[in-house]
Design a protein around this motif. Structure first.
Motif, PDB file in Angstrom:
ATOM      1  N   GLU A  71       0.981  -1.248  -0.177  1.00  0.00           N
ATOM      2  CA  GLU A  71       0.105  -0.070  -0.070  1.00  0.00           C
ATOM      3  C   GLU A  71       0.875   1.235   0.135  1.00  0.00           C
ATOM      4  O   GLU A  71       0.570   2.246  -0.632  1.00  0.00           O
ATOM      5  CB  GLU A  71      -1.015  -0.106   1.310  1.00  0.00           C
ATOM      6  CG  GLU A  71      -2.008  -1.033   1.169  1.00  0.00           C
ATOM      7  CD  GLU A  71      -2.952  -1.055   2.315  1.00  0.00           C
ATOM      8  OE1 GLU A  71      -2.658  -0.142   3.212  1.00  0.00           O
ATOM      9  OE2 GLU A  71      -3.914  -1.968   2.432  1.00  0.00           O
ATOM     10  N   ALA A  74       2.202   1.700  -3.109  1.00  0.00           N
ATOM     11  CA  ALA A  74       1.303   2.134  -4.417  1.00  0.00           C
ATOM     12  C   ALA A  74       0.990   3.625  -3.859  1.00  0.00           C
ATOM     13  O   ALA A  74       0.886   4.504  -4.936  1.00  0.00           O
ATOM     14  CB  ALA A  74      -0.061   1.256  -4.094  1.00  0.00           C
ATOM     15  N   SER A  75       0.942   3.941  -2.729  1.00  0.00           N
ATOM     16  CA  SER A  75       0.983   5.197  -2.428  1.00  0.00           C
ATOM     17  C   SER A  75       1.990   6.168  -3.013  1.00  0.00           C
ATOM     18  O   SER A  75       1.918   7.295  -3.235  1.00  0.00           O
ATOM     19  CB  SER A  75       0.628   5.498  -0.755  1.00  0.00           C
ATOM     20  OG  SER A  75       0.452   6.891  -0.606  1.00  0.00           O
ATOM     21  N   HIS A  77       3.908   5.336  -5.167  1.00  0.00           N
ATOM     22  CA  HIS A  77       3.833   5.371  -6.699  1.00  0.00           C
ATOM     23  C   HIS A  77       2.904   6.510  -7.195  1.00  0.00           C
ATOM     24  O   HIS A  77       3.030   7.380  -8.129  1.00  0.00           O
ATOM     25  CB  HIS A  77       3.277   4.124  -7.468  1.00  0.00           C
ATOM     26  CG  HIS A  77       3.272   4.145  -8.682  1.00  0.00           C
ATOM     27  ND1 HIS A  77       4.260   4.119  -9.559  1.00  0.00           N
ATOM     28  CD2 HIS A  77       1.884   4.125  -9.637  1.00  0.00           C
ATOM     29  CE1 HIS A  77       3.707   4.056 -10.734  1.00  0.00           C
ATOM     30  NE2 HIS A  77       2.399   4.144 -10.697  1.00  0.00           N
ATOM     31  N   LYS A  78       1.499   6.753  -6.570  1.00  0.00           N
ATOM     32  CA  LYS A  78       0.722   7.718  -6.725  1.00  0.00           C
ATOM     33  C   LYS A  78       1.449   9.094  -6.473  1.00  0.00           C
ATOM     34  O   LYS A  78       1.312  10.185  -7.415  1.00  0.00           O
ATOM     35  CB  LYS A  78      -0.362   7.538  -5.977  1.00  0.00           C
ATOM     36  CG  LYS A  78      -1.409   6.562  -6.352  1.00  0.00           C
ATOM     37  CD  LYS A  78      -2.666   6.310  -5.422  1.00  0.00           C
ATOM     38  CE  LYS A  78      -3.451   5.154  -5.638  1.00  0.00           C
ATOM     39  NZ  LYS A  78      -4.630   5.150  -4.989  1.00  0.00           N
ATOM     40  N   GLN A  79       1.900   9.203  -5.252  1.00  0.00           N
ATOM     41  CA  GLN A  79       2.799  10.430  -5.231  1.00  0.00           C
ATOM     42  C   GLN A  79       3.888  11.019  -6.147  1.00  0.00           C
ATOM     43  O   GLN A  79       4.003  12.154  -6.537  1.00  0.00           O
ATOM     44  CB  GLN A  79       3.608  10.487  -3.553  1.00  0.00           C
ATOM     45  CG  GLN A  79       2.421  10.526  -2.521  1.00  0.00           C
ATOM     46  CD  GLN A  79       3.048  10.310  -1.055  1.00  0.00           C
ATOM     47  OE1 GLN A  79       4.436  10.359  -1.051  1.00  0.00           O
ATOM     48  NE2 GLN A  79       2.209  10.143  -0.168  1.00  0.00           N
ATOM     49  N   ALA A  81       3.746   9.788  -9.367  1.00  0.00           N
ATOM     50  CA  ALA A  81       2.989  10.223 -10.502  1.00  0.00           C
ATOM     51  C   ALA A  81       2.630  11.484 -10.322  1.00  0.00           C
ATOM     52  O   ALA A  81       2.661  12.480 -11.210  1.00  0.00           O
ATOM     53  CB  ALA A  81       1.884   9.363 -10.576  1.00  0.00           C
ATOM     54  N   SER A  82       2.034  11.952  -9.042  1.00  0.00           N
ATOM     55  CA  SER A  82       1.543  13.483  -8.764  1.00  0.00           C
ATOM     56  C   SER A  82       2.535  14.412  -9.082  1.00  0.00           C
ATOM     57  O   SER A  82       2.545  15.428  -9.572  1.00  0.00           O
ATOM     58  CB  SER A  82       0.734  13.402  -7.592  1.00  0.00           C
ATOM     59  OG  SER A  82       0.410  14.735  -7.238  1.00  0.00           O
ATOM     60  N   CYS A  83       3.637  14.088  -8.344  1.00  0.00           N
ATOM     61  CA  CYS A  83       4.910  15.048  -8.459  1.00  0.00           C
ATOM     62  C   CYS A  83       5.213  15.111  -9.845  1.00  0.00           C
ATOM     63  O   CYS A  83       5.569  16.205 -10.311  1.00  0.00           O
ATOM     64  CB  CYS A  83       6.166  14.506  -7.696  1.00  0.00           C
ATOM     65  SG  CYS A  83       5.790  14.802  -5.804  1.00  0.00           S
ATOM     66  N   THR A  85       3.607  14.827 -12.444  1.00  0.00           N
ATOM     67  CA  THR A  85       2.534  15.707 -13.315  1.00  0.00           C
ATOM     68  C   THR A  85       2.748  17.183 -12.973  1.00  0.00           C
ATOM     69  O   THR A  85       2.978  18.086 -13.784  1.00  0.00           O
ATOM     70  CB  THR A  85       1.222  15.427 -12.707  1.00  0.00           C
ATOM     71  OG1 THR A  85       0.837  14.044 -12.987  1.00  0.00           O
ATOM     72  CG2 THR A  85       0.420  16.386 -13.415  1.00  0.00           C
TER      73      THR A  85
END
Length: 686
Positions: A71, A74-75, A77-79, A81-83, A85
């Motif tokens: 988790e 994954a979190s 990974h999301k962060q 991805a957000s960064c 962006t």
């Protein structure tokens, strides 16, 4: 979790590259754990199996850890991805900023180029403005200029200043008109009108100043100084109206030349009335008979007549009186003062040369002329006056027999010419030369007349003479001394030759006069008195070592020695003759011839002893009566007594030799010291 493919995590896969096996084996053998296992003798297969199991266990644990943190991963990974962006957005923003900055840099560069261009334009406009402003100022005609040129009197400084400015503007507009400047046409008419007005006012003023010369008792130098203060006036005329300038110049030349001519003619005429009434004539020569009417020693009053042969105080005209004030005729006439010609000549020419210096410098400054042009203009003004002065000098010198006056005039010219050279005024150079050409021939002629008069004088026609200095000798001594004293500052070889010729003729004259005396003693006294007079005067007027003085001194010494023999002979002639004869005999070694002279010696000794004191007194009286110059008489007396002592000493010396040294008469000889004591009694006390 079901989606995870764990096969990819198998590190024991057989998909190894074979060509790298050897490398890995070598690296593993160098591993410290492997080295320890080999060194401890462990079975590698078992050890390998053990290791493999351990690795498997670790792998499983690691898998469990990854599963636990899935988790978070994954979190994460999301962060990420957000960064990513956000960073992409920022990258876009930064790229936009970069593009904006590039655009701003281009704009700044454009602005800089525009600024440089504007700066150049500004400088060009300022330069154009300065030039244009100056051009407009020089081209424009201000109201002030118009007012001053039209209404202000020319004597005021404001008019002079505006005339300078007007002259500049006229020249500037003329220059611009040659360049086809249209602006010049706008002011040309008004400048022409102002120029015409200025020329008219200047012409009227300068003519008024020139006409002032015609007023009686006007100070010419004051007028010239006033004109020099406004010399821009003639410069303006010369630059803008040469016809008017020529009119002014011609009017000045015509007016001033007439004024100078009239003034100097009147001054010369009135000045010459103060000349001595009694002047030397053709009978006032060295060799002319001295009569009661024309007595040289009768001392005529210097109020009416100058001295003919002596210089006296006349030589001061070349020193202290050279630049003294001029003679004012009416003042001299009022006090009844008369002057010799050289004084009148000096006064006339001092005024002339001072006026010429002032005039030459004035015309050079005011009329802007130099060199030959200045000389031509000067001669146009003063040429007639100089010709008149030359004619006057010529008329006087043609009738003059005063050689001293003529010679003084020549030396006045030398000195005035030198002063003008120091003032850098060559205007009178030719005039001085012409004056010398007039004066020298007459001076030479008068000198030759005097020489001829001495040469042709017949002593028998001069009447009775005595042993005192002859008046011809006295005249010559004064005359010669005067000529030499004047000639000393500016020696002239031709004068020396004439003086030497005159001296030779006077010496011959003295010898001819001496021949008139029957006795040789009287002849010698006459010659010595005349030589002494000549020597004393010449040494007073010239240097002691001059050739002429040395010549006369030798003549005097020769005659003095002969006179001493003559004056001693009546009293001591026997002893003197015996001394001369005996010295000659002894010198030739003929002693035996003297043995017959014993009786003569006795007579000489006893005769000397009985009369020597009386003889000395008689010689003293005779000598002192014979010579007019006491100093010369005492010198001759001392020479005679000294000669007597020498003769007596020689007489004693002869008697001390064979065949006289055994004679008893020697005991009667007077001691020479007694003779010297007696001689000292006659020595002068001064």
């Amino acid at each position: 979790m079901d989606d995870l493919d764990l096969q990819n995590l198998d590190i024991t896969s057989d998909d190894l590259v074979l060509d790298e096996v050897d490398v890995h084996i070598q690296e593993n053998l160098e591993d410290s754990v492997v080295k320890q296992a080999l060194d401890s003798g462990v079975d590698l297969r078992l050890y390998s199996k053990q290791v493999e199991n351990e690795l498997l266990e670790v792998e499983n644990q690691s898998i469990q850890d990854y599963i636990k943190e899935a988790e978070n991963i994954a979190s994460l990974h999301k962060q990420i991805a957000s960064c990513d962006t956000i960073l992409g957005t920022m990258e876009d923003m930064l790229n936009a900023f970069q593009e904006d900055l590039g655009s701003i840099s281009a704009e700044i560069q454009t602005l800089q180029e525009q600024s440089i261009s504007m700066n150049v334009k500004l400088k060009n406009r300022q330069a154009v403005r300065c030039e244009l402003s100056q051009y407009v100022d020089e081209m424009a005609v201000p109201e002030t200029m118009i007012t001053h040129v039209l209404d202000t009197p020319v004597t005021e400084q404001a008019f002079v200043e505006q005339l300078h400015e007007l002259n500049h503007k006229i020249n500037f507009v003329k220059e611009q008109s040659f360049k086809n400047a249209a602006a010049s046409n706008d002011v040309k008419d008004i400048l022409e009108k102002l120029k015409a007005k200025a020329i008219a006012k200047i012409r009227e003023y300068l003519l008024q100043m020139i006409y002032k010369y015609k007023k009686p008792m006007i100070n010419y130098q004051m007028v010239q100084r006033s004109m020099l203060k406004v010399q821009i006036f003639y410069e303006f005329l010369l630059g803008h109206d040469r016809q008017i300038a020529k009119e002014i110049r011609d009017e000045y030349v015509d007016t001033v030349s007439k004024v100078y001519y009239s003034y100097f003619k009147s001054y010369t005429s009135r000045l010459m009335k103060q000349h001595f009434e009694e002047l030397p004539d053709k009978d006032d020569l060295l060799g002319v008979e001295d009569t009661a009417k024309r007595g040289f020693f009768s001392k005529p009053s210097l109020k009416n007549r100058g001295t003919t042969f002596s210089l006296g105080n006349r030589g001061e005209i070349l020193t202290s009186e050279l630049e003294a004030g001029v003679i004012i005729p009416h003042v001299a006439q009022k006090v009844e003062t008369k002057y010799p010609f050289e004084q009148l000549f000096r006064s006339q020419h001092y005024m002339l040369f001072d006026t010429c210096c002032q005039e030459y410098l004035f015309i050079c400054d005011f009329f802007y002329v130099t060199g030959s042009n200045a000389q031509d203009l000067f001669m146009a003004i003063l040429g007639k006056t100089l010709t008149m002065t030359l004619k006057h000098v010529e008329v006087y010198t043609n009738d003059s027999y005063d050689a001293i006056a003529i010679f003084l005039c020549m030396h006045i010219i030398y000195r005035y010419r030198l002063i003008m050279q120091k003032r850098l005024v060559p205007a009178l150079d030719r005039y001085w030369e012409m004056l010398q050409e007039l004066l020298w021939p007459r001076f030479q002629y008068v000198l030759e007349l005097n020489i001829h008069s001495v040469r042709e004088t017949d002593p028998q026609k001069l009447g009775s003479v005595d042993v005192r200095p002859h008046y011809v000798t006295r005249r010559y001594a004064e005359f010669y001394g005067a000529i030499m004293a004047i000639n000393e500052s500016y020696p002239n070889e031709k004068v020396h030759k004439l003086a030497a010729q005159m001296q030779a003729d006077v010496e011959n004259f003295i010898l001819r006069m001496a021949a008139e005396f029957p006795l040789r003693k009287e002849q010698l006294i006459f010659l010595m008195n005349n030589y002494d007079l000549m020597l004393s005067v010449i040494m007073e007027r010239t240097s002691d070592d001059s050739k002429e003085a040395e010549n006369i001194k030798n003549l005097l010494n020769a005659r003095t020695q002969e006179f001493i023999e003559e004056v001693l002979s009546p009293h001591f002639g026997g002893m003197m003759a015996f001394v001369k004869e005996s010295e000659g005999v002894l010198e030739r070694g003929e002693v035996e011839r003297l043995r017959t002279e014993e009786r003569r010696v006795q007579q000489l000794v006893r005769g000397f002893n009985s009369d020597w004191k009386k003889a000395i007194d008689a010689i003293d009286q005779d000598v002192m009566r014979s010579f007019t110059n006491f100093k010369n008489g005492t010198a001759v007396l001392q020479g005679a007594l000294t000669q007597l002592i020498q003769y007596y000493h020689r007489f004693q010396k002869i008697l001390s030799q064979a065949p006289f040294k055994t004679m008893s008469i020697r005991s009667e000889l007077i001691n020479i010291h007694h003779l010297m004591v007696e001689v000292k009694k006659h020595k002068p006390t001064f």
